[in-house]
Design a protein around this motif. Sequence first.
Motif, mmCIF file in Angstrom:
data_model
loop_
_atom_site.group_PDB
_atom_site.id
_atom_site.type_symbol
_atom_site.label_atom_id
_atom_site.label_comp_id
_atom_site.label_asym_id
_atom_site.label_seq_id
_atom_site.Cartn_x
_atom_site.Cartn_y
_atom_site.Cartn_z
ATOM 1 N N ILE A 144 0.844 -1.202 0.000
ATOM 2 C CA ILE A 144 0.000 0.000 0.000
ATOM 3 C C ILE A 144 0.877 1.248 0.000
ATOM 4 O O ILE A 144 1.801 1.376 0.822
ATOM 5 C CB ILE A 144 -0.934 0.030 1.223
ATOM 6 C CG1 ILE A 144 -1.821 -1.214 1.237
ATOM 7 C CG2 ILE A 144 -1.792 1.285 1.222
ATOM 8 C CD1 ILE A 144 -2.659 -1.347 2.504
ATOM 9 N N LEU A 145 0.583 2.159 -0.918
ATOM 10 C CA LEU A 145 1.285 3.440 -0.996
ATOM 11 C C LEU A 145 0.275 4.546 -0.700
ATOM 12 O O LEU A 145 -0.775 4.635 -1.337
ATOM 13 C CB LEU A 145 1.892 3.633 -2.391
ATOM 14 C CG LEU A 145 2.778 4.862 -2.583
ATOM 15 C CD1 LEU A 145 4.053 4.750 -1.747
ATOM 16 C CD2 LEU A 145 3.145 5.036 -4.054
ATOM 17 N N ARG A 146 0.604 5.384 0.296
ATOM 18 C CA ARG A 146 -0.303 6.462 0.700
ATOM 19 C C ARG A 146 0.415 7.807 0.589
ATOM 20 O O ARG A 146 1.575 7.937 0.984
ATOM 21 C CB ARG A 146 -0.780 6.275 2.142
ATOM 22 C CG ARG A 146 -1.640 5.052 2.367
ATOM 23 C CD ARG A 146 -2.129 4.995 3.811
ATOM 24 N NE ARG A 146 -2.958 3.830 4.085
ATOM 25 C CZ ARG A 146 -2.499 2.679 4.528
ATOM 26 N NH1 ARG A 146 -1.202 2.536 4.734
ATOM 27 N NH2 ARG A 146 -3.313 1.661 4.757
ATOM 28 N N LEU A 147 -0.321 8.791 0.089
ATOM 29 C CA LEU A 147 0.183 10.153 -0.014
ATOM 30 C C LEU A 147 -0.741 11.087 0.747
ATOM 31 O O LEU A 147 -1.959 11.001 0.617
ATOM 32 C CB LEU A 147 0.266 10.590 -1.481
ATOM 33 C CG LEU A 147 0.570 12.067 -1.719
ATOM 34 C CD1 LEU A 147 1.999 12.391 -1.298
ATOM 35 C CD2 LEU A 147 0.364 12.434 -3.187
ATOM 36 N N ASN A 148 -0.123 11.970 1.549
ATOM 37 C CA ASN A 148 -0.931 12.923 2.300
ATOM 38 C C ASN A 148 -0.127 14.189 2.549
ATOM 39 O O ASN A 148 1.111 14.159 2.606
ATOM 40 C CB ASN A 148 -1.366 12.314 3.647
ATOM 41 C CG ASN A 148 -2.442 13.143 4.325
ATOM 42 O OD1 ASN A 148 -3.191 13.856 3.666
ATOM 43 N ND2 ASN A 148 -2.512 13.041 5.633
ATOM 44 N N CYS A 149 -0.828 15.321 2.679
ATOM 45 C CA CYS A 149 -0.189 16.606 2.974
ATOM 46 C C CYS A 149 -0.795 17.168 4.246
ATOM 47 O O CYS A 149 -2.010 17.115 4.442
ATOM 48 C CB CYS A 149 -0.384 17.593 1.828
ATOM 49 S SG CYS A 149 0.410 17.084 0.288
ATOM 50 N N SER A 150 0.073 17.709 5.097
ATOM 51 C CA SER A 150 -0.389 18.316 6.333
ATOM 52 C C SER A 150 0.404 19.601 6.558
ATOM 53 O O SER A 150 1.607 19.554 6.803
ATOM 54 C CB SER A 150 -0.197 17.360 7.511
ATOM 55 O OG SER A 150 -0.569 17.970 8.724
ATOM 56 N N GLY A 151 -0.288 20.737 6.458
ATOM 57 C CA GLY A 151 0.404 22.016 6.609
ATOM 58 C C GLY A 151 1.417 22.200 5.504
ATOM 59 O O GLY A 151 1.097 22.130 4.317
ATOM 60 N N ASP A 152 2.690 22.392 5.880
ATOM 61 C CA ASP A 152 3.746 22.573 4.885
ATOM 62 C C ASP A 152 4.576 21.304 4.699
ATOM 63 O O ASP A 152 5.703 21.347 4.205
ATOM 64 C CB ASP A 152 4.657 23.732 5.283
ATOM 65 C CG ASP A 152 5.339 23.496 6.628
ATOM 66 O OD1 ASP A 152 4.936 22.539 7.329
ATOM 67 O OD2 ASP A 152 6.257 24.252 6.976
ATOM 68 N N SER A 153 4.014 20.140 5.101
ATOM 69 C CA SER A 153 4.721 18.857 4.969
ATOM 70 C C SER A 153 4.002 17.940 3.983
ATOM 71 O O SER A 153 2.774 17.928 3.911
ATOM 72 C CB SER A 153 4.829 18.150 6.321
ATOM 73 O OG SER A 153 5.601 18.908 7.222
ATOM 74 N N ILE A 154 4.802 17.166 3.240
ATOM 75 C CA ILE A 154 4.279 16.152 2.331
ATOM 76 C C ILE A 154 4.767 14.796 2.822
ATOM 77 O O ILE A 154 5.961 14.608 3.058
ATOM 78 C CB ILE A 154 4.749 16.398 0.882
ATOM 79 C CG1 ILE A 154 4.281 17.766 0.407
ATOM 80 C CG2 ILE A 154 4.230 15.310 -0.048
ATOM 81 C CD1 ILE A 154 4.787 18.133 -0.979
ATOM 82 N N MET A 155 3.831 13.835 2.995
ATOM 83 C CA MET A 155 4.168 12.528 3.557
ATOM 84 C C MET A 155 3.859 11.417 2.563
ATOM 85 O O MET A 155 2.756 11.364 2.010
ATOM 86 C CB MET A 155 3.397 12.299 4.855
ATOM 87 C CG MET A 155 3.811 13.240 5.981
ATOM 88 S SD MET A 155 2.574 13.344 7.295
ATOM 89 C CE MET A 155 1.360 14.398 6.502
ATOM 90 N N CYS A 156 4.833 10.548 2.366
ATOM 91 C CA CYS A 156 4.686 9.398 1.474
ATOM 92 C C CYS A 156 4.932 8.134 2.305
ATOM 93 O O CYS A 156 6.048 7.909 2.779
ATOM 94 C CB CYS A 156 5.689 9.513 0.326
ATOM 95 S SG CYS A 156 5.639 8.148 -0.850
ATOM 96 N N ASN A 157 3.889 7.307 2.502
ATOM 97 C CA ASN A 157 3.985 6.087 3.313
ATOM 98 C C ASN A 157 3.872 4.848 2.427
ATOM 99 O O ASN A 157 2.990 4.782 1.571
ATOM 100 C CB ASN A 157 2.877 6.058 4.366
ATOM 101 C CG ASN A 157 2.994 7.191 5.363
ATOM 102 O OD1 ASN A 157 3.986 7.296 6.074
ATOM 103 N ND2 ASN A 157 1.986 8.040 5.419
#
Length: 306
Positions: free
Chosen positions: A170-183
């Motif tokens: 599973i590949l997840r992409l999310n943005c929170s504030g000024d951060s970009i997260m790739c799990n």
Amino acid sequence: MALRLLLSCILLTTGFSAEISMLVQTGASLQLDIRTQEKLPDFDDFSWKNEKSENIAKYSSESKKVKLHDSYKNRVDFNNKSFSLTLKDTQKTDSGVYTAIASGQSDNNIVTYRVSVIDAVESPVLAVNSSWSSPDPCSFTCNGRYIIISSIYNSSSCSPEEVTSSDNHILRLNCSGDSIMCNYSNPVSWKNDTKKVNELCTVNQGPERLQAKEASLHLLWLIPVCLFTIGSLVVFGKLKKGAQKNEQTIYAEVDDNNKPQKSLEMLKKSENPQTVYDTAKDPGQTDVTIHTTPNDDHMNQVNVKQ
């Protein structure tokens, strides 16, 4: 319906049970328990077998001793009280079926496991798309092995996305504030790559901000030019002031017929430069007025009359 009931009866009388799926990360340990709330039937031997019917561990109720298979020595532990089996430092070759069997007058399958040894996921990578260029909105990718998510960070957000592969990665992409997260994850592990937006790419700041930034860069170029110009003016002013201190001026009023020879001779003998001005007078009279400006700026006047 009758056939299904018959099969159920056979399974219950022979002790067979459904397989239990177990997932383990490569290199980790896995404990296989008998998982029964009931007392085990009387047995002479208790053993754990693999799908090749090899006795990985065989316990004798009479001698209370355990015999391990040669290929599993130092790789398994058997608990003679709980009858559990622990596989250590599991490898891909350890994937398969494991069955606990209590043998007496008949064999009773106590529990069966289907074990899958899976490698841990690799770390995902957040990267800017090769086609992206400022000042367009930031275009980037969240890249896991065999899975890629492309997205755009505009203003202060990006659209969250999730993709699942056929092998349950599973590949997840999310943005929170000024951060970009790739799990990136699978059933036994997960890893992530998180970056600040300004670390990944330059966010579109709008035409007004870009113009202001360009103007400030132009001003930076003007600073050394201005400093050079000011320095040149200061040096030129000092040189001009020094020249004025050494200058002497002589004004002479002369007659057309009689030249001020004495005055000229005095000029020739003078160590400082002088300037002579002649003014025509009435015939027969010559007035020579000599004005000198020495270095101390004191004005001396010399009148010569003939």
